[in-house]
Design a protein around this motif. Structure first.
Motif, PDB file in Angstrom:
ATOM      1  N   ARG A   1       0.848  -1.185   0.000  1.00 47.68           N
ATOM      2  CA  ARG A   1       0.000   0.000   0.000  1.00 47.68           C
ATOM      3  C   ARG A   1       0.884   1.235   0.000  1.00 47.68           C
ATOM      4  N   ILE A   2       0.328   2.354  -0.485  1.00 44.93           N
ATOM      5  CA  ILE A   2       1.049   3.619  -0.478  1.00 44.93           C
ATOM      6  C   ILE A   2       0.744   4.343   0.829  1.00 44.93           C
ATOM      7  N   VAL A   3       1.787   4.635   1.586  1.00 41.15           N
ATOM      8  CA  VAL A   3       1.656   5.304   2.878  1.00 41.15           C
ATOM      9  C   VAL A   3       2.122   6.748   2.732  1.00 41.15           C
ATOM     10  N   LEU A   4       1.353   7.677   3.260  1.00 41.44           N
ATOM     11  CA  LEU A   4       1.665   9.102   3.180  1.00 41.44           C
ATOM     12  C   LEU A   4       2.138   9.595   4.542  1.00 41.44           C
ATOM     13  N   ARG A   5       3.184  10.404   4.541  1.00 40.43           N
ATOM     14  CA  ARG A   5       3.683  10.923   5.814  1.00 40.43           C
ATOM     15  C   ARG A   5       4.275  12.312   5.649  1.00 40.43           C
ATOM     16  N   THR A   6       4.372  13.040   6.768  1.00 43.44           N
ATOM     17  CA  THR A   6       4.952  14.379   6.766  1.00 43.44           C
ATOM     18  C   THR A   6       6.473  14.292   6.791  1.00 43.44           C
ATOM     19  N   ALA A   7       7.132  15.419   6.518  1.00 47.07           N
ATOM     20  CA  ALA A   7       8.590  15.459   6.603  1.00 47.07           C
ATOM     21  C   ALA A   7       9.045  15.249   8.042  1.00 47.07           C
ATOM     22  N   ALA A   8       8.329  15.861   9.001  1.00 42.50           N
ATOM     23  CA  ALA A   8       8.719  15.771  10.403  1.00 42.50           C
ATOM     24  C   ALA A   8       8.612  14.354  10.947  1.00 42.50           C
ATOM     25  N   SER A   9       7.689  13.566  10.402  1.00 40.23           N
ATOM     26  CA  SER A   9       7.489  12.206  10.933  1.00 40.23           C
ATOM     27  C   SER A   9       8.712  11.327  10.721  1.00 40.23           C
ATOM     28  N   TRP A  10       9.570  11.694   9.791  1.00 38.94           N
ATOM     29  CA  TRP A  10      10.867  11.033   9.645  1.00 38.94           C
ATOM     30  C   TRP A  10      11.989  11.881  10.236  1.00 38.94           C
ATOM     31  N   ARG A  11      11.957  13.185   9.966  1.00 40.94           N
ATOM     32  CA  ARG A  11      13.057  14.063  10.370  1.00 40.94           C
ATOM     33  C   ARG A  11      13.285  14.028  11.882  1.00 40.94           C
ATOM     34  N   ASP A  12      12.221  13.912  12.659  1.00 43.21           N
ATOM     35  CA  ASP A  12      12.354  13.963  14.111  1.00 43.21           C
ATOM     36  C   ASP A  12      13.123  12.765  14.678  1.00 43.21           C
ATOM     37  N   SER A  13      13.300  11.715  13.879  1.00 46.48           N
ATOM     38  CA  SER A  13      14.044  10.547  14.365  1.00 46.48           C
ATOM     39  C   SER A  13      15.471  10.498  13.817  1.00 46.48           C
ATOM     40  N   PHE A  14      15.858  11.455  12.984  1.00 51.42           N
ATOM     41  CA  PHE A  14      17.181  11.417  12.364  1.00 51.42           C
ATOM     42  C   PHE A  14      18.310  11.433  13.406  1.00 51.42           C
TER      43      PHE A  14
ATOM     44  N   PHE B   1      13.682   6.024   3.829  1.00 51.68           N
ATOM     45  CA  PHE B   1      13.945   6.790   5.053  1.00 51.68           C
ATOM     46  C   PHE B   1      15.386   7.293   5.054  1.00 51.68           C
ATOM     47  N   SER B   2      16.340   6.402   4.753  1.00 47.84           N
ATOM     48  CA  SER B   2      17.744   6.803   4.782  1.00 47.84           C
ATOM     49  C   SER B   2      18.092   7.796   3.672  1.00 47.84           C
ATOM     50  N   LEU B   3      17.371   7.726   2.558  1.00 47.65           N
ATOM     51  CA  LEU B   3      17.579   8.723   1.502  1.00 47.65           C
ATOM     52  C   LEU B   3      17.075  10.088   1.967  1.00 47.65           C
ATOM     53  N   ALA B   4      15.937  10.090   2.666  1.00 48.80           N
ATOM     54  CA  ALA B   4      15.437  11.347   3.230  1.00 48.80           C
ATOM     55  C   ALA B   4      16.433  11.893   4.255  1.00 48.80           C
ATOM     56  N   HIS B   5      17.010  11.005   5.044  1.00 48.84           N
ATOM     57  CA  HIS B   5      18.026  11.399   6.028  1.00 48.84           C
ATOM     58  C   HIS B   5      19.227  12.023   5.324  1.00 48.84           C
ATOM     59  N   ALA B   6      19.653  11.421   4.209  1.00 48.04           N
ATOM     60  CA  ALA B   6      20.793  11.958   3.459  1.00 48.04           C
ATOM     61  C   ALA B   6      20.508  13.367   2.947  1.00 48.04           C
ATOM     62  N   LEU B   7      19.280  13.612   2.503  1.00 48.12           N
ATOM     63  CA  LEU B   7      18.919  14.945   2.021  1.00 48.12           C
ATOM     64  C   LEU B   7      18.934  15.979   3.139  1.00 48.12           C
ATOM     65  N   ASP B   8      18.864  15.491   4.374  1.00 48.23           N
ATOM     66  CA  ASP B   8      18.842  16.380   5.538  1.00 48.23           C
ATOM     67  C   ASP B   8      20.199  16.404   6.248  1.00 48.23           C
ATOM     68  N   GLY B   9      21.262  15.980   5.560  1.00 50.62           N
ATOM     69  CA  GLY B   9      22.600  16.028   6.130  1.00 50.62           C
ATOM     70  C   GLY B   9      23.095  14.730   6.711  1.00 50.62           C
ATOM     71  N   GLY B  10      22.353  13.640   6.523  1.00 50.41           N
ATOM     72  CA  GLY B  10      22.773  12.341   7.034  1.00 50.41           C
ATOM     73  C   GLY B  10      23.862  11.718   6.181  1.00 50.41           C
ATOM     74  N   PRO B  11      24.285  10.497   6.516  1.00 52.87           N
ATOM     75  CA  PRO B  11      25.366   9.836   5.787  1.00 52.87           C
ATOM     76  C   PRO B  11      25.055   9.676   4.304  1.00 52.87           C
ATOM     77  N   THR B  12      26.084   9.732   3.479  1.00 49.98           N
ATOM     78  CA  THR B  12      25.932   9.549   2.038  1.00 49.98           C
ATOM     79  C   THR B  12      25.520   8.108   1.744  1.00 49.98           C
ATOM     80  N   PRO B  13      24.442   7.908   0.997  1.00 53.28           N
ATOM     81  CA  PRO B  13      23.969   6.545   0.746  1.00 53.28           C
ATOM     82  C   PRO B  13      24.664   5.884  -0.434  1.00 53.28           C
ATOM     83  N   HIS B  14      24.855   4.555  -0.317  1.00 55.20           N
ATOM     84  CA  HIS B  14      25.391   3.743  -1.397  1.00 55.20           C
ATOM     85  C   HIS B  14      24.555   2.464  -1.482  1.00 55.20           C
ATOM     86  N   PRO B  15      24.314   1.956  -2.684  1.00 54.42           N
ATOM     87  CA  PRO B  15      23.484   0.747  -2.811  1.00 54.42           C
ATOM     88  C   PRO B  15      24.176  -0.524  -2.358  1.00 54.42           C
TER      89      PRO B  15
END
Length: 377
Positions: A68-81, A109-123
């Motif tokens: 299913r497609i789940v919708l969420r706010t930016a803060a619902s992930w950002r607050d746990s970074f 989630f980790s890609l969103a974290h990277a956009l907010d200054g988190g670790p650089t992602p690699h596959p």
């Protein structure tokens, strides 16, 4: 507007940035979908009403059926970074390996974290990788390939982390944090494997993730009060239910000695004759048998009794120490009540969702279709 995206790292990260900067909502599609199913999901996303504040659209795992497609706010992930950064090794962590496809909420989630200054992602894991965020299957693959010298932390979710696998990773020098969550709830609880101490707030086992409150309601249903809960679904309904500030997806649990013990989702329970069997409890016993790499337990429909308890085993590569089925059944019989012992046994590579979760619905389909290797009754 939801914007469907195809593609892989690293180009996907820039696509996500562009969609978010434009004020739209990215949805990364699963590359394994058929063209017909992909079109149906894109259509559902295009026609869905999007609540104000929606920043991300992600997918449930689909372990029990269609995602299913789940919708969420930016803060619902950002607050746990901040908490996640600590689990990944703190401020010195520069890169994180994300083996699961970006269509999974775990990776997105980790890609969103990277956009907010988190670790650089690699596959994939490279010699320069500092941390891993993935499933137990990804952790096992990393250890079998040889632990890179800079890899120091692993954040593991999606399914059960076997204690023996954790011990193996810790022996290789990794700090391992396992967690329980859901696409709709995000992080709920974590286990950093801390050793027992005099403090009642330390020691191994799942405890509430920072910022999350948990309570057990009727039927052992686990409810959370959390800033990380999603807004809802796009174009469908699902297991997410809310009661004021509290939410649940129907998972069952109990609290033992201050730690959360998961009992599985109510709709996964197997009703066999007069007994109710929780698959996760049987799976834990089967995984404890030497030679069993993983196990998935499911109900095989049968008239009169409702369902037979069945299992598919994923065994370690054959060697002189690989046990025969008779020995596995003997050990299982010694550790399980009669009603909980599997009555049908299958062997094979357990099918998994894009995020790495065992796909219980696909296992049942393959068995009913006669595609699975039957080991006997």
């Amino acid at each position: 507007m939801i914007v469907p995206l195809d593609g892989g790292l690293p180009g996907l990260l820039e696509q996500l940035r562009e969609v978010r900067t434009a004020g739209n909502v990215p949805l990364v599609l699963d590359p394994r979908w058929s063209a017909e199913y992909r079109d149906s999901m894109v259509s559902a996303a295009a026609s869905a009403e999007i609540p104000e504040g929606t920043a991300w659209a992600t997918l449930t795992s689909g372990s029990s059926g269609s995602p299913r497609i789940v919708l969420r706010t930016a803060a619902s992930w950002r607050d746990s970074f901040a908490a996640v950064s600590e689990f990944l090794g703190g401020s010195g962590t520069e890169s994180v390996a994300l083996p699961a496809p970006a269509s999974s909420s775990l990776t997105l989630f980790s890609l969103a974290h990277a956009l907010d200054g988190g670790p650089t992602p690699h596959p994939h894991i490279t010699p320069e990788t500092d941390a891993l965020h993935g499933t137990p299957q990804a952790l096992r693959a990393a250890l079998e390939a040889g632990t890179p010298p800079r890899l120091r932390a692993a954040l593991i979710g999606g399914s059960h982390l076997d204690p023996a696998l954790r011990e193996r990773a810790e022996a290789a020098g990794l700090r391992v944090t396992a967690y329980y969550g859901a696409a709709e709830l995000s992080f709920v609880a974590y286990d950093d494997g801390a050793h027992p101490s005099a403090s009642p707030h330390e020691g191994p086992g799942l405890r509430a993730f920072p910022g999350v409150e948990v309570e057990i309601r009727e039927g052992n249903e686990l409810w959370v009060r959390s800033p990380y809960v999603a807004l809802g679904y796009a174009g469908s309904t699902g297991p997410l239910r809310c009661d004021g500030a509290w939410a649940t997806v129907g998972d069952r649990a109990e609290i033992v000695d201050g730690r959360i013990r998961l009992l599985g989702r109510a709709d996964d329970a197997i009703l066999s004759a007069s007994a109710t069997i929780v698959p996760e409890e049987v799976e834990a016993v089967l995984r404890s048998i030497p030679g069993v790499r993983d196990a998935i337990v499911f109900g095989l429909p049968r008239e009169r009794v409702g369902a037979l308890v069945a299992t598919m085993l994923e065994l370690e590569p054959e060697s002189s120490e690989t046990p025969e089925l008779a020995r596995i059944r003997e050990l299982a019989a010694a550790r399980l009540a009669t009603a909980h012992r599997p009555k049908r046994w299958f062997r094979g590579q357990i099918p998994r969702t894009a995020s790495g979760k065992p796909a219980r619905a696909e296992v049942l389909r393959s068995v009913l279709a006669g595609e699975a290797a039957h080991l006997g009754s």
